[in-house]
Design an enzyme around this catalytic site. Structure first.
Site, mmCIF file in Angstrom:
data_model
loop_
_atom_site.group_PDB
_atom_site.id
_atom_site.type_symbol
_atom_site.label_atom_id
_atom_site.label_comp_id
_atom_site.label_asym_id
_atom_site.label_seq_id
_atom_site.Cartn_x
_atom_site.Cartn_y
_atom_site.Cartn_z
ATOM 1 N N LYS A 81 28.889 36.487 40.015
ATOM 2 C CA LYS A 81 29.976 37.007 39.174
ATOM 3 C C LYS A 81 30.749 35.850 38.549
ATOM 4 O O LYS A 81 31.013 34.843 39.218
ATOM 5 C CB LYS A 81 30.898 37.871 40.043
ATOM 6 C CG LYS A 81 31.980 38.623 39.281
ATOM 7 C CD LYS A 81 32.804 39.488 40.247
ATOM 8 C CE LYS A 81 33.898 40.267 39.549
ATOM 9 N NZ LYS A 81 34.715 41.062 40.503
ATOM 10 N N SER A 156 35.554 45.777 38.892
ATOM 11 C CA SER A 156 35.373 44.792 37.847
ATOM 12 C C SER A 156 33.986 44.136 37.848
ATOM 13 O O SER A 156 33.574 43.568 36.844
ATOM 14 C CB SER A 156 36.422 43.699 37.991
ATOM 15 O OG SER A 156 36.251 43.024 39.222
ATOM 16 N N SER A 180 36.212 46.270 43.644
ATOM 17 C CA SER A 180 35.312 45.770 42.593
ATOM 18 C C SER A 180 33.902 45.417 43.033
ATOM 19 O O SER A 180 33.055 45.137 42.191
ATOM 20 C CB SER A 180 35.923 44.553 41.911
ATOM 21 O OG SER A 180 36.961 44.982 41.078
HETATM 22 N N1 GLN Z 1 39.831 48.226 39.862
HETATM 23 C C1 GLN Z 1 40.819 47.539 40.623
HETATM 24 C C2 GLN Z 1 41.768 46.850 39.697
HETATM 25 O O1 GLN Z 1 41.654 47.004 38.544
HETATM 26 C C3 GLN Z 1 40.181 46.577 41.572
HETATM 27 C C4 GLN Z 1 39.734 45.350 40.918
HETATM 28 C C5 GLN Z 1 39.090 44.395 41.870
HETATM 29 O O2 GLN Z 1 38.742 44.743 42.987
HETATM 30 N N2 GLN Z 1 38.956 43.174 41.427
HETATM 31 O O3 GLN Z 1 42.641 46.155 40.110
#
Ligand code: GLN
Length: 502
Positions: A81, A156, A180
């Protein structure tokens, strides 16, 4: 021949490499070919490092030929990532503000991957600074869900999940601040694990919310996640929050679970993480999986975590507060983009112009929320209250784990939605993580594995364990995977539609 190599699990590919049936160069080239064939449609990758990957592969092949004792995953390619820094490879965190930045060092987990001889195929797409649930907040375009290219791959870490689901990589690295790793896993039919907070080094992760961030594996099987987790995890003196203890035996737990026997394991169903807001098909698959666990000998109990209903609210104060502070370093002076206004380019105006143009809307929204929550006069009311809620959620977990060895829920309330469907509605987007966020707030580990389809789209099942008991995730996850695959006659991803290749 080479097309088949992309369909193998990492464990199976590792076995063939060890047996000398295939070389790492062949395996790596097969994945690079697959990327060339399908990534135009999927867009899982922001950067493909073909040259470097093949060089690593050739080196591993030579060392194997010389009889060197290699890591079990040596020669198995991996995608990373783009929020994880990689020496010599561009690292953007999905943001324009880091465009062109090439880190001078490796994250600890990347160092471990390199030391073990895994060729790095490239860097995967993500929501900008890991803020989002669909990868639509990337500054570099959407990633498409391999099950249906008109749908989101989750976020994400949608790039890592899509790469693994599309057979572009057998292994990938994700990061999970609120879901994410697990939510993209759920909507792409892949396995994703958020380890116990502090058990995988955060050194070299571009921080979003430091008290919540945790890197972990993204794979197609539970055993593969255990193998990768053991490789990247364990104490690191460069991360002050790293746990100075060895990991529990994860691979062993996965192998034990794969027998499908869960006699004596108590599985707690979290009452608050089902019902309203969850898609009927997601709940149906969840209950079918509970039946399988019961048939495997597990004892199913219901537990209540009454403060989970406030988890999302607490998260959206704590996370932006930490993010607003962490992102202050992107000022046009140190990394990546620098925008110099024509008239009167003072340092302050350069910083304002750089941040104005370099950050996307979602990042700005969270910086504003965070600075507000932390401002004098509001700090106690917002940030302070959220921290108290966090403690109550940790106590809910403690009480629940007194009644059960693991806790379970659906991973995400819905299957993959259409690209664009929730883009203009931040609250709808935030709700994707209702079931995953409590684990981050408490620091406990969580695993998502595919447990069926609803209307042709994958559904995810979440297993949670007490901090430092990540082995339980693998035992229960592997058992359920074995039982499900017996029903399906193979892995769920075998049912995904063929992607057009070019
Ligand atoms: N979807 C969540 C957010 O927008 C989690 C994101 C993540 O785990 N990096 O914060």
């Amino acid at each position: 021949m080479t097309a088949d190599l992309t369909r193998l699990s990492a464990a199976d590919l590792a076995d063939r490499l060890a047996a000398g049936e295939v070389s790492s160069v062949e395996a790596t080239q097969a994945h690079l070919d697959r990327i060339a064939a399908v990534d135009g449609a999927v867009h899982a990758f922001l950067h493909v490092s073909a040259h470097e990957a093949l060089a690593t592969a050739a080196d591993v092949d030579a060392r194997r030929a010389a009889g060197e004792d290699l890591h079990a995953l040596a020669g198995v390619p991996i995608a990373v990532k783009d929020v994880v820094v990689t020496k010599g490879l561009p690292t953007t965190a999905g943001s324009k503000i880091l465009e062109g930045w090439v880190p001078p060092y490796d994250a600890t987990l990347v160092e471990r991957i390199k030391a073990a001889g895994l060729p790095i195929l490239g860097k995967t797409n993500m929501d900008e600074f890991a803020m989002g649930s669909s990868t639509e907040h990337s500054a570099y375009g959407n990633t498409h869900n391999p099950w249906d290219l008109d749908r989101i791959p989750g976020g994400s870490g949608g790039g890592s999940a899509a790469a693994v689901a599309a057979f572009e990589a057998p292994l990938a690295i994700g990061t999970d601040t609120g879901g994410s790793i697990r939510q993209p896993g759920a909507v792409t039919g892949t396995v994703g694990v958020k380890p116990t907070y502090g058990s995988v080094s955060r050194y070299g992760l571009i921080a979003m919310a430091s008290s919540l961030d945790q890197a972990g594996p993204v794979t197609r099987t539970v055993l593969d996640s255990a193998l990768l987790h053991e490789l990247i995890g364990g104490h690191d003196p460069l991360d002050s929050t790293s746990i100075p203890e060895p990991l529990p035996p994860l691979v062993e737990a996965a192998r034990q679970g794969a027998t499908g026997d869960l006699t004596g394991v108590r599985v707690g169903v979290i009452r608050e993480l089902q019902g309203e807001g969850y898609q009927p098909g997601v709940l149906a698959r969840f209950h079918e999986s509970l039946d399988l666990l019961r048939a495997a000998g597990a004892e199913i109990v219901e537990v209540s975590c009454p403060h989970f209903e406030y988890a999302l609210g607490a998260y959206y104060l704590i996370m932006p507060s930490e993010a607003s502070s962490n992102l202050a370093k992107f000022d046009g002076m140190r990394f990546g983009l620098r925008v110099v206004p024509e008239d009167n380019p003072t340092a302050e105006r350069v910083m304002a112009a750089t941040r104005g143009q370099g950050f996307g809307d979602e990042v700005k929204r969270r910086i504003i929320l965070g600075t507000y929550a932390l401002s004098a006069g509001y700090y106690d009311a917002y940030y302070g209250s959220a921290q108290k809620v966090r403690t109550l959620i940790q106590r809910d977990f403690d009480a629940a784990f007194a009644q059960a060895d693991v806790l379970v829920s659906p991973t995400a309330p819905t299957t993959a939605f259409k690209l664009g469907e929730k883009l203009d509605d931040p609250l709808a987007m935030y709700l994707n993580d209702v079931a995953t966020i409590p684990a981050n707030l408490a620091g406990v580990p969580g695993l998502s594995l595919p447990n069926g389809l609803d209307d042709g789209l994958p559904v995810g099942f979440q297993v949670l364990a007490p901090a430092k008991a990540d082995d339980r995730l693998y035992r229960v996850g592997a058992a359920l995977e074995t039982l499900l695959e017996k029903e399906w006659g193979g892995p769920l991803l075998a049912q995904a539609p063929e992607l057009e290749t070019r």
